[in-house]
Structures are given as structure tokens and as C-alpha cells.
Design a protein around this motif. Structure first.
Motif, PDB file in Angstrom:
ATOM      1  N   GLN A 145       2.552  -0.184   2.639  1.00 24.37           N
ATOM      2  CA  GLN A 145       3.924  -0.341   3.134  1.00 24.37           C
ATOM      3  C   GLN A 145       4.122   0.373   4.467  1.00 24.37           C
ATOM      4  OE1 GLN A 145       6.669  -2.102   1.438  1.00 24.37           O
ATOM      5  NE2 GLN A 145       7.334  -1.944   3.564  1.00 24.37           N
ATOM      6  N   ASP A 149       5.286  -1.422   7.925  1.00 27.50           N
ATOM      7  CA  ASP A 149       6.511  -0.995   8.598  1.00 27.50           C
ATOM      8  C   ASP A 149       6.312  -0.768  10.095  1.00 27.50           C
ATOM      9  OD1 ASP A 149       7.981  -1.153   6.278  1.00 27.50           O
ATOM     10  OD2 ASP A 149       7.824   0.984   5.802  1.00 27.50           O
ATOM     11  N   LYS A 173      11.390  -8.076   4.140  1.00 26.67           N
ATOM     12  CA  LYS A 173      11.178  -7.179   2.995  1.00 26.67           C
ATOM     13  C   LYS A 173      10.495  -7.929   1.852  1.00 26.67           C
ATOM     14  CE  LYS A 173      13.816  -4.163  -0.166  1.00 26.67           C
ATOM     15  NZ  LYS A 173      13.771  -4.974  -1.410  1.00 26.67           N
ATOM     16  N   PHE A 176       6.844  -8.705   2.714  1.00 27.37           N
ATOM     17  CA  PHE A 176       6.021  -7.499   2.574  1.00 27.37           C
ATOM     18  C   PHE A 176       5.698  -7.241   1.097  1.00 27.37           C
ATOM     19  CE2 PHE A 176       7.302  -5.107   6.739  1.00 27.37           C
ATOM     20  CZ  PHE A 176       6.709  -6.116   7.477  1.00 27.37           C
ATOM     21  N   GLU A 177       6.682  -7.429   0.230  1.00 25.70           N
ATOM     22  CA  GLU A 177       6.456  -7.209  -1.201  1.00 25.70           C
ATOM     23  C   GLU A 177       5.396  -8.167  -1.741  1.00 25.70           C
ATOM     24  OE1 GLU A 177      10.329  -7.720  -2.870  1.00 25.70           O
ATOM     25  OE2 GLU A 177      11.030  -5.714  -2.266  1.00 25.70           O
ATOM     26  N   ILE A 180       1.892  -7.082  -0.380  1.00 30.61           N
ATOM     27  CA  ILE A 180       1.398  -5.880  -1.048  1.00 30.61           C
ATOM     28  C   ILE A 180       0.994  -6.205  -2.486  1.00 30.61           C
ATOM     29  CG2 ILE A 180       2.059  -3.603  -1.931  1.00 30.61           C
ATOM     30  CD1 ILE A 180       3.748  -3.263   0.620  1.00 30.61           C
TER      31      ILE A 180
END
Length: 333
Positions: A145, A149, A173, A176-177, A180
Motif C-alpha cells: 500500500q 500511495d 482506492k 489498489f485493494e 493488493i
């Protein structure tokens, strides 16, 4: 390098002059990387030693512990990494053997690529086979993360002066989740973290020579493959990349590495891992320019951006990210 630090380095080398038959007047810069580390090359009057490399790593910025630990780890796995000949941990200096001046980046072309990448694949499999948990730092969700960022903080806001609206912020967001989630679902191995054409040296024996590994972690099995074949500094036709990744996947399965049985799944993981890396790299290249005054990486941004756009467009759940990435094209200089 400040004069005082250069003087400290010269004094240390003078103390080693007799044992290594150093020619102190031959000291010249060898390279600098994206951190505070610098490298020098020095000749020995003993032909058995040839030229040697001096690493300068200011202890307050770049402690040598990680480099030494990973160097010994990779050497034990059979990789061709620099041999540590002398060390001065207090002042931040190492004397290393010289892996030469030929980088993969300089030597790669349509004729040499298959052979060079096969050697790089063999070394990568060796490193991954040596993997054990709780030896290197974990490439966990928090680290992934933090890296992601860097993209909105440094590339969008600082470099392009882009402020995302509320919808775009939520889309980023969510993207990104998803990234990951994919990254963490992959099998874990030792990860060099910068296994690409500038950090692989063409050597006569045990090719390639491997450098710049001090940030190694324990993380996703596709990470170094994505560094190698979705390289920020050199691009290849997709069909060649797929062929090389297939060969890596096959070699890994033959060696009993924890590869998925389905190549399609492995290639998807490879792409999603590469996307995480490219978003991070966009942020890092922008930060190197704006924070550190290093503009040499700006020319590499377009390729990295195109990699990221192409990958995001191939997956329906990443289409919102693709649109954000595509919108940055009009803001570039």
C-alpha cells in the motif's frame, strides 16, 4: 559526495593499500543509483585482483547490514553476487570484487535476448528455491500500500498537479485493494525487488552478475519476473514476453517452486504484480525528480505509463484505473 566523505574513503583505502596492492590514484566513479549509495572503481597492481569496486553507503541513510545479509544469502543460493572483500560498517564502506561494466541493458538485443534471459531465469529460480520465511522482511499489505500511495502523492499531485475528484479517489482506492488482494494471494519467495536490465551484469562465468539487492523481501513469486520482462528501461513485443514468462513458469514448476498449475493464472498474477510495480515506479521517478533533483528517470516515465495503461485495460475490474491513467496523458509535458 562531500569532500570530507571522499577524504574518509581515501583514508580507508590507504589502510588497505598494501594488502590489496591498490593504485589509489586510479579511483574513479563507477556508478550512482537512485539512493544515497555511490560506487567507485579502483585498480589493483596485482593482476589476480584486477579492478575492484568500492561501495560508499552513508550509514545514516544506507546502513550496510541489509546488503551484507542478502549478499551472503544469494551467494549461498548459487547466484553471482559481489564478494565482500573488506568492510567498514561504522563509516559505510565496502570493498567488493568487480562484476564488470556490461549491463544487460547495454547488451540486450533481438539476437542476445533469448540467451541472456534464459540465464536470468536460471538465476531467478535458484534464488526462489532458497526461499524461507522469516529471513527477509515480509512484503505485506502495508508495504504494498505504501508503494502504491507514491503514485497519487508524487506522480499525480506533485508531478502532474492533478487532484482526483471524489469518484476517482474511490476508484483508485478500490483498484489498489484489488491489486493488493491479488499480490498477497500469490505464493511467497525471496524477491530481489529490482531484478531488471540495469542490475544484471553480463559475466563470462555464472551469468548474470546480480547487484542492487539490498532491499530484498519475502513476497509474491511473480514480482521479479515482472521487473525483468516489464522492464522500465527496455520493452519487448508481447509475444516474446509471454514466451519468456512461459519458460520461467515451466522452469519453476520443474524445480518444484509453488507455481500455479494453470499458466493463464500465472500470467494474470504476473500482470497484476507488474501493475503494482509500475504504479509505484511512476511515483518513485517523480519523487526522484522533485525531491532529490534527479531528472534522469523522467524519460522513462512514458514506457512505464504505457505498461500500466495496457495492463489495466485488459481487466474489466481495472477499467476505472485505466481511465485515470489515460487521463494523465494530456497533462504530461
Amino acid at each position: 559526495m562531500t569532500d570530507s566523505r571522499l577524504n574518509t574513503l581515501r583514508n580507508w583505502l590507504k589502510a588497505l593499500e598494501a594488502s590489496w596492492q591498490l593504485d589509489l590514484d586510479s579511483l574513479v566513479p563507477a556508478s550512482a543509483d537512485a539512493s544515497f549509495r555511490r560506487y567507485f572503481r579502483i585498480a589493483s597492481k596485482n593482476p589476480n585482483f584486477g579492478t575492484l569496486i568500492v561501495m560508499d553507503a552513508p550509514p545514516q541513510h544506507e546502513p550496510l547490514d541489509a546488503f551484507i545479509k542478502v549478499d551472503l544469502l544469494l551467494s549461498g543460493a548459487g547466484l553471482n553476487v559481489p564478494k565482500i572483500l573488506e568492510q567498514n560498517l561504522a563509516e559505510g564502506f565496502l570493498l567488493l570484487n568487480d562484476l564488470g561494466t556490461k549491463t544487460y541493458l547495454a547488451e540486450l538485443n533481438v539476437e542476445t535476448a533469448d540467451h541472456l534471459y534464459q540465464d536470468a531465469t536460471n538465476a531467478l529460480v535458484l534464488m526462489q528455491l532458497a526461499s524461507k520465511p522469516d529471513v527477509l522482511p515480509d512484503y505485506d499489505a502495508a508495504l504494498l500500500q505504501r508503494e502504491l500511495d507514491l503514485f497519487p502523492e508524487w506522480y499525480l499531485k506533485k508531478h502532474l498537479k492533478i487532484e482526483l475528484n471524489a469518484q476517482q479517489t474511490e476508484q483508485l482506492k478500490k483498484s489498489f485493494e484489488l491489486i493488493i488482494e491479488n499480490n498477497l494471494a500469490q505464493a511467497k519467495v525471496y524477491v530481489h525487488r529490482d531484478y531488471h536490465s540495469r542490475n544484471l551484469m553480463v559475466t563470462e562465468k555464472n551469468n548474470p552478475g546480480v547487484i542492487d539487492f539490498q532491499d530484498a523481501v519475502y513476497g509474491p513469486i511473480t514480482y521479479d519476473a515482472s521487473s525483468l520482462w516489464r522492464d522500465a528501461y527496455i520493452a519487448w513485443p508481447e509475444e516474446r514476453v509471454i514466451d519468456w514468462v512461459i519458460k520461467f513458469w515451466e522452469a519453476g514448476r520443474k524445480a518444484s517452486l509453488p507455481m500455479p498449475n494453470d499458466f493463464g493464472q500465472f500470467y494474470r498474477d504476473f500482470e497484476w504484480m507488474g501493475l503494482q510495480r509500475h504504479l509505484k515506479v511512476l511515483g518513485i521517478f517523480a519523487r526522484l525528480f522533485h525531491r532529490d533533483g534527479k531528472d534522469g528517470y523522467l524519460k522513462d516515465i512514458p514506457l512505464v505509463l504505457e505498461y500500466a495503461i495496457a495492463t489495466a485495460n485488459r481487466y474489466i475490474e481495472l477499467k476505472p484505473l485505466a481511465r485515470i491513467l489515460e487521463s494523465t496523458r494530456i497533462h504530461k509535458d
